[in-house]
Each structure stands twice: as structure tokens, then as C-alpha cells.
Design an enzyme around this catalytic site. Structure first.
Site, PDB file in Angstrom:
ATOM      1  N   GLU A 155     107.953-112.451  -7.691  1.00  0.00           N
ATOM      2  CA  GLU A 155     106.756-113.126  -6.838  1.00  0.00           C
ATOM      3  C   GLU A 155     105.819-113.332  -7.794  1.00  0.00           C
ATOM      4  O   GLU A 155     105.009-114.390  -7.818  1.00  0.00           O
ATOM      5  CB  GLU A 155     106.187-112.058  -5.670  1.00  0.00           C
ATOM      6  CG  GLU A 155     107.204-112.202  -4.434  1.00  0.00           C
ATOM      7  CD  GLU A 155     108.482-111.414  -4.567  1.00  0.00           C
ATOM      8  OE1 GLU A 155     108.825-110.869  -5.579  1.00  0.00           O
ATOM      9  OE2 GLU A 155     109.193-111.417  -3.703  1.00  0.00           O
ATOM     10  N   HIS A 213     107.720-102.451   4.535  1.00  0.00           N
ATOM     11  CA  HIS A 213     108.074-103.731   5.140  1.00  0.00           C
ATOM     12  C   HIS A 213     107.106-104.114   6.164  1.00  0.00           C
ATOM     13  O   HIS A 213     107.458-105.292   7.109  1.00  0.00           O
ATOM     14  CB  HIS A 213     109.382-103.945   5.419  1.00  0.00           C
ATOM     15  CG  HIS A 213     110.366-104.391   4.247  1.00  0.00           C
ATOM     16  ND1 HIS A 213     110.483-103.548   3.341  1.00  0.00           N
ATOM     17  CD2 HIS A 213     111.236-105.501   4.114  1.00  0.00           C
ATOM     18  CE1 HIS A 213     111.195-104.195   2.298  1.00  0.00           C
ATOM     19  NE2 HIS A 213     111.595-105.412   2.896  1.00  0.00           N
TER      20      HIS A 213
END
Lengths: 378, 430
Positions: free
Chosen positions: A100, A169
Site C-alpha cells: 500500500e 478490519h
């Protein structure tokens, strides 16, 4: 664009006089009739809305490309980029390794030179590994370069609590990115929002953080012919009044708009007429629409799934206290996620996030109705 | 400077040693090491391109980089019967447990993302069964079996997956976040690369205890498990550097199952031989057949020994395969170039090890059957236990956010505010 029209009318009403509130009431049946009418025309899932918006913008502008994990051959972890690889090839639908920090920075570098990257985070949780580039590289470059280097980039992906995936998450980044100068932060709810806002985001000259919701991807919404037109865009920074009402204003974004609308239906049966504002944009925040509504209803409930402290609700509350303090007839109620990391256990998880009943109870409280206190933990 | 020189391009060596080698020759530092797997055509192509570094060269690089390291020759590689049965039992436990998880997931007993370990058992059992209780394991979202190998009882893991209070994290962690301070399982990290710095920190602590706190007997070792996808992530490289720089007692265990969800390793990395990143940072890098628990164990023994002796970190690339999709939600439509699944299924680590045990007369069929039966009962019992266990009470919602929660969620009377009747008035008020 109906939403925007209505919102303008609503704004004018609220600011001018209370008397016109009745006029708004008369509009309501029209609104619901419209909703029924449009559902008869065409339905579209949020997933297809995002996919078609990407497709059209890529077709219209060769500078637009999509980059991220599993966006190509896998067709997107949530299938938002389905079919794009076949259509535009691996040079414009770029599968990346799991880096990322790397690919978000690469996107910024590409945007410096006029490309229009759409960077997909498999979930916004993973954007934490790239947050340096979102905040330091993307958001600040225009300022640091004295306006010479703008960064037309979109960071998009699912945001907010998902189901059963635990602490790492499952959280909302609206408040995080909403506090950063140089970023625009959009939060679509319906298919109309998804299409109109994503197309605007891609065409916008500045970095846009585009927070989708995994649990909405499969939901269908009615869409008009106008929404389906390839020129359809929604203005960044404009909220939409999803449901008109006179007794209490409920602000929400993303999945919580649906909850707020359901809460409004329940409230209606009990004689409370709630106005539901779909924020659509967290930054810029449409203070005018929110305040106009509060001046009309004199009561406010804010709803978000993010953590309560320093969140969207806090910002909205500050805005209303600053601009419309004299109009408030009750303390503002803020409904947010609990101040804990997301628990895994299903019953704890449910308690950690706002439920429709929470909105109903809060709305009744601000309307000085008694709310029976539930003793059960779901 | 010595380091730089050692890694300078050298004349191309003969290609001879890209062929299989007997494992126990003096030429290999790590006796289970192999570098000739990956039968796919794509790999063969890449391999040709990248084989400019021979193992001889690799050794020289390693030797130069860790020149003060004296590698003891590994001795007594054979398993005792008890060890063999322990490893077998652990592998069976991993497999049966995960199969049960799939069933329970489809029955709605567990939720969210459930990533199963089927096919990779040789890595967890091959490494973790060599550890002491004080040694640490840091895992990823595919963590159930690492926790089991490290000794966390199956019922505690199953109960966690059911979201019950008797789970190893009281239902708060879930599938991707297994923690056990008792067994030194330091997580369950759901993001790629996240666990590696934390593992390196655990290894740092061992060294600190020994050198600063003068706990001379602290020889604890940390294993960091992660996949091929992570080997392209910056945190991996940052920690390889620091671990080598400070000679930390850590083993970086790459479970290279060739796929990051639907992204082929070969499509995601410029040089698919992950073990080579070890020498680049000044530590040994080893490739091992991760479907062969004996080879894994041999390599693990040497790497753990090095770490325990204070000789520094090792990077081990275990080539393995997951028999299921990335998670139970993964349609798994991309992975099967050239009958890949069938080829790896034919090399099932459990079947292979069972065959070895019987052929080498370490165990007979009946003994292995008894283990399998025992494990099935253990897992059945774990499910019953989890099912019968209570869900967390609502007062648990606010617990454990802080070690010292004063000022957060606790009223002036010391009671959690969720016990307050106003608790349900809006989640913001808890």
C-alpha cells in the site's frame, strides 16, 4: 438531481420561516410517490454503479487508470473493477503486489504529472499502511508547491464496520480523513451517490478519499435516466435530504443513511416526522443544509459508525452550536460506534455499532418522548 | 565494505547445482534446503533468468556477511519415535481442526473472514514443535494452526472462533487475531507485514534481556510467519535489515504458497526466490520444500539453533500450497495453471509423512490410526465445548480497551458505565 433541488428548497424554507415547514410536509407524499415510481423504472446495485462510473471515466479520459491489489485478473476483491481488465488492459488496470505504501505513493507521483489514478484499497483499513502518502504527499502537495502541483487522485475502497472480521478490519475512517486539510472526503450511500460522486471525484483536480461500504455493494437502489447518463455528476460538498420532515433532523452517511430512513419510518408511525440528511460529503461538510434543517426542526440527532470522540457527529454538533444555537430546542444527540476496538463476538459487535433502535430512541429523546430502556444485550 | 564486495556480481557459475542435491552433504548449511521445486513452466523461465547466483555464491555471500558466525554442523537429524508421533499428531490436528472450521463456518457458527491452513501443515508443525514454551510465534490472519502447534488448546481456539467467552481471547479477537500470553502466541495480525516488526520486537526483547537486564539464560527465539505476498512489503525489508544489523534471535518463515489471494507470486515479484533476500541483508537465506515436514524440521532446527546461540536471524522460504481458497469467502477461480492444485495435492504433506513413518518403521498403521482417532475426538470435543460456552456478557464490551481504564468508560464509582441503566440510550453513551 432531484435530491439537490429538494435540498435547496428545504434550505430556503428552514432559514426563512418556520411557517413554510408545512409546505414541506405537503411535498412528502410527492417524494414517496417518486420513489415508488423510480423503483418501477430501473434498479442498480451500488457495485454496478461504481463499476459503471469507473468504466465511463476510463473510456472518456485515457489519463484515468485503476491500481490496487486484485483489481485486474481477480476482477476486484469485491468485484468493483469487474470487466475493466478485459476492456482496458493490464496497463490501465494495474494489479499490484501487497504494498500500500508503495502503490499509493506511485499514484501520487503519477498524479503530479497529470495522470488521474484511482487507487483501490482492498479495504480502507489497509490505507493505514499508506496514510503517509494520503496525508503528506497527496493532501499537502498543492499547498507546499504554492498551487503549482495539484494531485488529481482518488483513493477508494470499502470503509467502515464489516461483519465478523474483528478489530483490525472493521472501522470507519471518515473522522480520520475528514480532519485533513487538502483532502476531499466523499461517502456515498445509494447507487445514485456512488455513480455521481465517483465520477465527480475522478474529474476533480484534488485528492479525494472515497469511502464506500462493503455491506452496501450488493444493495439495489432505483436510478433515474439522468443518473444513468454518462455526464451525470454530483457536486462535491453537497448533502442530500433523503426524507423531509419537521420534527427532528437526523444526519447520517453511508450505510447509516439506510438505518436513519428505517428509523424515520418507525418514528412516523409514532407521530414523529424526521428529516434525514445524507451527508454525501464529509469534507467539505455541507453546513448550510444541516443548519437549515436544524433551524426548521429545532432538534438534531447525528449518526455514524465511527468512534465517538472527535468524530463526524462532534463536528456537526459544533457547526450547529456555532450557527444555529438559538434554534435548538433540545440537546443534540450523537450516536456513534462504541469507544472500543471492534469486537469479534457477534453479540458484542452488534452492541458496538449503532442500530436502528438506537436512532429511534435518540430521536424520541430529543423530542421529549419517553423511551423504554431495553435491558437486553441483543 | 566486505559486505558490499561479497555481493558484487561474480562471474557466472556453472549451473550444475540447480539440480536436486542430497540433503545431507557438507556443502549445504541447511540440510533440508532445496532449491529445485516449483515445477511450473513460468517458474522455470524465471529460474533460468535468476540462477546467476549459485548456492556456492550464496554461501560465500552468507559467509562473508556473517563471517563471525560459526555454523555448527547439524547432528542427529533423525526423529525419535516420540518426536515423529508428536509432529504427526500436530499435523493431523491442524488438518482436522481446519476442516471442522469450514463446516462450522458454513453452519454459521463462525463468521467474517476465516482463512484455513490446509496443505501448509508441514511448516507449522516442522517449526513450532521445536520451540520451547517461552519462545514466541507471530502469525498472520491464517493463524489457527500456528496457535494450535504452539500449544493453545483446540477448545480455546475453537471457542474463540465461535465468539465465546471461553475462547483464548474471550471472543474479542476472532479468527484473524489469536493471542495467547501463556503460550507466547503474539497474534494474529490481519494486515500484510504488520506482524513482522512485532516479531522482531519480541526478538529484540530476548537480546535486551540477555545483554541489558543480564538474564544470561534468556535464549528465547521468535518465529515470524508470513506469506509470499508479504515478501514484497516494505516492513519485511525493514526488519530483515534491523534483525541482521542487531543479530536478533528471529527466524523469518515465509510460507510461500505461491498465491496472494488471486495474485500469483510470479506476477507480483521481480525475483521469485524469496530466500535470496536473506543474503542481501547479511543473513542466511534458505529454500526448503514446505510440503516435506522432515526437510522443514531440519532447516528449522539449524535456524532455531543459530538464533538461540546468538548467531542472528535466518530467512527460510518454505515452498508450500494451500489446498483451499484464500478464505472461505474466496471463490478461488484463478489458481490452477497447469493442474497446479492436483500436483500439490499429490504431495500432501500429511500423506507423505505418513508414508515415511511407515516405510522407515518409525510407526505402524495402527499407531497412526489411533492418533487420528484421538484428534478427531479432540476436535469434536472442542466444538461441543465451544457450542456450550456462553457468549460474552454485555459488560465485556468495554473491558480490556486499556490496562488502566480510568477515565475511559468507567464511572466515578469505579463501575463500568455499561452497567449504568443509560447504557443502551445510544452507543455513544456507553
Amino acid at each position: 438531481m432531484l435530491g439537490i433541488l429538494r435540498q435547496k428548497v428545504g434550505g430556503a424554507t428552514g432559514l426563512s420561516s418556520q411557517g413554510l415547514g408545512n409546505h414541506m410536509l405537503r411535498l412528502r407524499p410527492v417524494t414517496s410517490a417518486l420513489r415508488n415510481y423510480s423503483s418501477a423504472t430501473k434498479e442498480m446495485t451500488v457495485r454496478d454503479a461504481l463499476n459503471s462510473a469507473l468504466d465511463e471515466e476510463m473510456a472518456a479520459d485515457p489519463n484515468v487508470f485503476v491500481m490496487g491489489e486484485e483489481v485486474g485478473e481477480y476482477q476486484g476483491a469485491y468485484k468493483i473493477t469487474k470487466g475493466l481488465l478485459d476492456k482496458y488492459g493490464p496497463e490501465r488496470v494495474v494489479d499490484t503486489p501487497i504494498t500500500e505504501a508503495g502503490f499509493a505513493g506511485i499514484g501520487v507521483g503519477a498524479a503530479y504529472h497529470g495522470l488521474r489514478p484511482v487507487i483501490e484499497f482492498m479495504t480502507f483499513n489497509f490505507s493505514m499502511q499508506a496514510i503517509d502518502h494520503i496525508i503528506n504527499s497527496a493532501a499537502k502537495s498543492n499547498y507546499m508547491s504554492a498551487g503549482k502541483i495539484n494531485v488529481p487522485i482518488v483513493f477508494r475502497g470499502p470503509n467502515g464496520p464489516a461483519a465478523g472480521v474483528g478489530a483490525q478490519h472493521s472501522q470507519c475512517y471518515g473522522g480520520w480523513y475528514g480532519s485533513v486539510p487538502g483532502l476531499k472526503v466523499l461517502v456515498p450511500y445509494s447507487s445514485e451517490d456512488a455513480r455521481g460522486l465517483l465520477k465527480s471525484a475522478i474529474r476533480d483536480p484534488d485528492p479525494v478519499v472515497f469511502l464506500e461500504n462493503e455491506l452496501l455493494y450488493g444493495e439495489s437502489f432505483p436510478v433515474s435516466a439522468e443518473v444513468l447518463d454518462s455526464s451525470f455528476c454530483l457536486p462535491i460538498g453537497k448533502a442530500k435530504i433523503e426524507r423531509e420532515g419537521k420534527d427532528v433532523t437526523i444526519t447520517a452517511f453511508s450505510k447509516m443513511v439506510g438505518y436513519a430512513l428505517k428509523a424515520a419510518e418507525i418514528l412516523e408511525k409514532e407521530g414523529i416526522n424526521a428529516e434525514v440528511i445524507n451527508l454525501r460529503s464529509i469534507r467539505p461538510l455541507d453546513r448550510a443544509t444541516i443548519n437549515a434543517s436544524v433551524r426548521k426542526t429545532n432538534r438534531l440527532v447525528t449518526v455514524e459508525e465511527g468512534f465517538p470522540q472527535h468524530g463526524i457527529g462532534a463536528e456537526i454538533c459544533a457547526s450547529v452550536v456555532e450557527d444555529s444555537f438559538g434554534y435548538l430546542d433540545a440537546p443534540v444527540e450523537r450516536i456513534a460506534g462504541a469507544d472500543v476496538p471492534t469486537p469479534y463476538a457477534a453479540n458484542l459487535e452488534r452492541m458496538a455499532f449503532p442500530q436502528i433502535e438506537d436512532i429511534v430512541r435518540a430521536a424520541k429523546r430529543v423530542c421529549y418522548r419517553s423511551a423504554p430502556i431495553s435491558a437486553t444485550a441483543s | 565494505m566486505g559486505l558490499a564486495r561479497a555481493i558484487q556480481p561474480l562471474p557466472l557459475p556453472p549451473l550444475a547445482d540447480s539440480r536436486p542435491k542430497p540433503t545431507a552433504t557438507a556443502s549445504s548449511l541447511f540440510l533440508g534446503s532445496t532449491r529445485t521445486l516449483r515445477p511450473s513452466n513460468t517458474f522455470a523461465r524465471t529460474h533460468t533468468r535468476t540462477r546467476s547466483i549459485s548456492s556456492a555464491q550464496r554461501r560465500s555471500a552468507v559467509a562473508a556477511n556473517v563471517s563471525d558466525v560459526k555454523l555448527k554442523p547439524a547432528t542427529n537429524l533423525l526423529l525419535t519415535k516420540e518426536e515423529a508421533l508428536e509432529v504427526y499428531e500436530d499435523m493431523i490436528l491442524g488438518r482436522v481442526f481446519e476442516d471442522m472450521c469450514a463446516q462450522m463456518y458454513y453452519r454459521g457458527k463462525m463468521f467474517g473472514f476465516v482463512h484455513l491452513y490446509n496443505g501448509q501443515e508441514a511448516v507449522s508443525s516442522g517449526f513450532i514443535k521445536l520451540l520451547k514454551k517461552e519462545d514466541s510465534v507471530v502469525s498472520t490472519y491464517r493463524d489457527h494452526v500456528h496457535a494450535l502447534s504452539k500449544g493453545v488448546p483446540a477448545r480455546a481456539v475453537m471457542s474463540e472462533l465461535f465468539g465465546k467467552t471461553t475462547g483464548c481471547c474471550r471472543g474479542q479477537g476472532g479468527s484473524m487475531h489469536m493471542f495467547s500470553s501463556e503460550y507466547n502466541v503474539l497474534g494474529g495480525f490481519a494486515f500484510i507485514g504488520e506482524g513482522i516488526p512485532v516479531a522482531t520486537g519480541a526478538a529484540f526483547t530476548s537480546k535486551y534481556k540477555r545483554e541489558v537486564l543480564k538474564e544470561a539464560d534468556c535464549d528465547h527465539v521468535t518465529l515470524a510467519f508470513f506469506g509470499d505476498g508479504t515478501a514484497n512489503n516494505g516492513q519485511f525489508f525493514e526488519c530483515l535489515n534491523m534483525a541482521a544489523l542487531w543479530k536478533l534471535p528471529i527466524i523469518f518463515v515465509v510460507e510461500n504458497n505461491l498465491w496472494a489471494i488471486g495474485m500469483s507470486h510470479l506476477r507480483a515479484t521481480s525475483d521469485p526466490e524469496i530466500w535470496k533476500k536473506g543474503p542481501a541483508f547479511g543473513m542466511p537465506g534458505v529454500h526448503v520444500d514446505g510440503m516435506d515436514v522432515l526437510k522443514v524440521r531440519e532447516v528449522a532446527q539449524e535456524a532455531i539453533g543459530r538464533a538461540r546461540r546468538g548467531e542472528g536471524p535466518t530467512l527460510v522460504e518454505c515452498e508450500t500450497y494451500r489446498f483451499r481458497g484464500h478464505s472461505l469467502a474466496d471463490p478461488d477461480e484463478l489458481r490452477d495453471p497447469g493442474d497446479e492444485k492436483a500436483r500439490y495435492a499429490a504431495r500432501d504433506p500429511i500423506t507423505q509423512f505418513k508414508k515415511h513413518l511407515i516405510e522407515s518403521k518409525l510407526a505402524n498403521e495402527a499407531e497412526l490410526k489411533a492418533i487420528e482417532k484421538k484428534i478427531e475426538e479432540v476436535v469434536e470435543e472442542a466444538v461441543e465445548f465451544a457450542d456450550a460456552s456462553p457468549a460474552p456478557s454485555r459488560s465485556q464490551l468495554l473491558e480490556n480497551v486499556f490496562a488502566d481504564p480510568r477515565g475511559f468508560g468507567i464511572g466515578p464509582d469505579g463501575r463500568y458505565r455499561c452497567e449504568d441503566p443509560k447504557f443502551t440510550e445510544g452507543t455513544a453513551q456507553v
